[in-house]
Motif scaffolding. Sequence first.
Motif, PDB file in Angstrom:
ATOM      1  N   ASN A 154       0.831  -1.224   0.000  1.00  0.00           N
ATOM      2  CA  ASN A 154       0.000   0.000   0.000  1.00  0.00           C
ATOM      3  C   ASN A 154       0.864   1.274   0.000  1.00  0.00           C
ATOM      4  OD1 ASN A 154      -1.736  -2.221   0.871  1.00  0.00           O
ATOM      5  ND2 ASN A 154      -3.235  -0.676   1.448  1.00  0.00           N
ATOM      6  N   GLY A 167     -11.072   7.033  -2.321  1.00  0.00           N
ATOM      7  CA  GLY A 167      -9.620   6.886  -2.386  1.00  0.00           C
ATOM      8  C   GLY A 167      -9.144   5.739  -1.514  1.00  0.00           C
ATOM      9  N   VAL A 169      -6.977   4.403   1.922  1.00  0.00           N
ATOM     10  CA  VAL A 169      -7.196   4.815   3.308  1.00  0.00           C
ATOM     11  C   VAL A 169      -6.356   6.027   3.736  1.00  0.00           C
ATOM     12  CG1 VAL A 169      -5.656   2.997   4.219  1.00  0.00           C
ATOM     13  CG2 VAL A 169      -7.377   4.023   5.690  1.00  0.00           C
ATOM     14  N   ARG A 176     -10.145  13.796   5.125  1.00  0.00           N
ATOM     15  CA  ARG A 176     -11.334  13.838   5.979  1.00  0.00           C
ATOM     16  C   ARG A 176     -11.005  14.406   7.366  1.00  0.00           C
ATOM     17  NH1 ARG A 176     -13.561   8.342   6.454  1.00  0.00           N
ATOM     18  NH2 ARG A 176     -13.887   8.285   4.231  1.00  0.00           N
ATOM     19  N   TRP A 190     -13.799   3.950   8.564  1.00  0.00           N
ATOM     20  CA  TRP A 190     -14.491   2.708   8.195  1.00  0.00           C
ATOM     21  C   TRP A 190     -14.031   1.520   9.019  1.00  0.00           C
ATOM     22  CZ3 TRP A 190     -14.079   2.363   2.100  1.00  0.00           C
ATOM     23  CH2 TRP A 190     -14.710   3.490   1.544  1.00  0.00           C
ATOM     24  N   PRO A 195      -7.941  -4.342  10.824  1.00  0.00           N
ATOM     25  CA  PRO A 195      -7.137  -4.876   9.708  1.00  0.00           C
ATOM     26  C   PRO A 195      -5.710  -4.337   9.712  1.00  0.00           C
ATOM     27  CG  PRO A 195      -9.277  -4.198   8.916  1.00  0.00           C
ATOM     28  CD  PRO A 195      -9.177  -3.725  10.344  1.00  0.00           C
ATOM     29  N   ARG A 197      -2.113  -3.578   7.475  1.00  0.00           N
ATOM     30  CA  ARG A 197      -1.577  -3.305   6.148  1.00  0.00           C
ATOM     31  C   ARG A 197      -0.104  -2.969   6.245  1.00  0.00           C
ATOM     32  NH1 ARG A 197      -5.791  -5.117   5.222  1.00  0.00           N
ATOM     33  NH2 ARG A 197      -7.441  -4.439   3.797  1.00  0.00           N
ATOM     34  N   ILE A 232      -5.045  -0.408  11.168  1.00  0.00           N
ATOM     35  CA  ILE A 232      -5.710   0.824  10.733  1.00  0.00           C
ATOM     36  C   ILE A 232      -5.887   1.751  11.942  1.00  0.00           C
ATOM     37  CG2 ILE A 232      -7.824   1.768   9.691  1.00  0.00           C
ATOM     38  CD1 ILE A 232      -5.929   0.191   7.748  1.00  0.00           C
ATOM     39  N   PRO A 256     -16.845  -1.516   4.963  1.00  0.00           N
ATOM     40  CA  PRO A 256     -16.030  -2.745   4.911  1.00  0.00           C
ATOM     41  C   PRO A 256     -14.658  -2.616   5.561  1.00  0.00           C
ATOM     42  CG  PRO A 256     -16.044  -1.645   2.783  1.00  0.00           C
ATOM     43  CD  PRO A 256     -17.015  -0.899   3.655  1.00  0.00           C
ATOM     44  N   ASP A 257     -14.240  -3.701   6.207  1.00  0.00           N
ATOM     45  CA  ASP A 257     -12.878  -3.838   6.707  1.00  0.00           C
ATOM     46  C   ASP A 257     -11.948  -4.276   5.577  1.00  0.00           C
ATOM     47  OD1 ASP A 257     -12.514  -3.131   9.324  1.00  0.00           O
ATOM     48  OD2 ASP A 257     -13.040  -5.082  10.160  1.00  0.00           O
ATOM     49  N   LYS A 262      -2.723  -8.854   4.621  1.00  0.00           N
ATOM     50  CA  LYS A 262      -2.117  -9.438   3.427  1.00  0.00           C
ATOM     51  C   LYS A 262      -0.598  -9.276   3.489  1.00  0.00           C
ATOM     52  CE  LYS A 262      -4.211  -5.533   0.879  1.00  0.00           C
ATOM     53  NZ  LYS A 262      -4.856  -5.138  -0.364  1.00  0.00           N
TER      54      LYS A 262
END
Length: 301
Positions: A154, A167, A169, A176, A190, A195, A197, A232, A256-257, A262
């Motif tokens: 990411n 967009g 995260v 925002r 969200w 999660p 990343r 997150i 959604p999460d 990954k």
Amino acid sequence: MAKRLVTGGTGMVGTAINADLKIGRNDCNLTDWNEVNAFFEKHKPEEVIHTAAKVGGVWSNMHYKGDFFRENVLMNTFVIEAARLHGVKRFLAFLSTCVFPDKVEYPLNPEKIHLGPPHHSNDAYAYAKRMVDVQLRAYREQYGLEYVSVIPTNIYGPHDLFDLENGHVVPTLIHRCFLARERGEDLQVWGTGKPLREFIFSEDVAKLSEWALENYTGIEPLIFSTSEEVSIKTLVEMIVELLNFKGNLVWLSDKPDGQFRKPSDNSKIRAFLPEFEFTPLYEGLKKTIGWFEANYPNVRK
Ligand code: GDP
């Protein structure tokens, strides 16, 4: 010095790469073979870093699958073919971690790209990107070209698309959170914050790309990753602190999460460049937010 062309030269990664020639969407329509061919004929690049792509968040990936497939397949096919035809010596293309199968054993490594269908939400984009790998392997076998590809995790950084709804995260939350601070409102985020990343700073991706273009000739795509997973929730806390936001956080559990995690295997790039220091997430966010505030409202959004 070889003459270097960067496609997607106005994008987040493209702006950070050193090159003699950078093109954006207004300079050459990469989905039009005649334009691509004429451009290579005229400018005769010797090296190419191909970052251009039609990209978007999960909503546009789901609702414009035809556009995502067609535009990416055409761009990639034409740019790689023009490079071959006009004698480009070194070529590097970008894949994405979404090329991996949806159901796959972690960690992600390049041998697993084609082992099953990608996630349904962005399969059109993912299959188009997988075809870059297929095309480069075919060109290697038939024409002996050692063109390479890379897979960053990411990416975030200045010049990203700071879209409020659609967009990725990091840019979305920076924008925002900035607005919530200005307006004295709550900050909506969200999912659950759980999660994980692996975030990588655009300037690190640019440096690694330049290195790989000059030094890597392997057939396998090279993963660019810190292999450090961050939740997150931790990411949001850093953004809140850096923007000096004092309001409330609201977690939207109906949003959604996405995938829980990954994790990727970065052992190959680590072995090549053991001394390379990845920009810590907090530092990279600080630079990105500094750039965002200095350039607002003239940011892509
Ligand atoms: P991807 O899931 O790795 O493709 O990347 P995203 O950047 O779209 O999302 C990463 C994670 O951030 C997911 O777990 C989301 O639930 C979480 N997230 C929290 N707030 C937001 C938001 O406003 N936009 C997006 N895109 N993701 C968010």
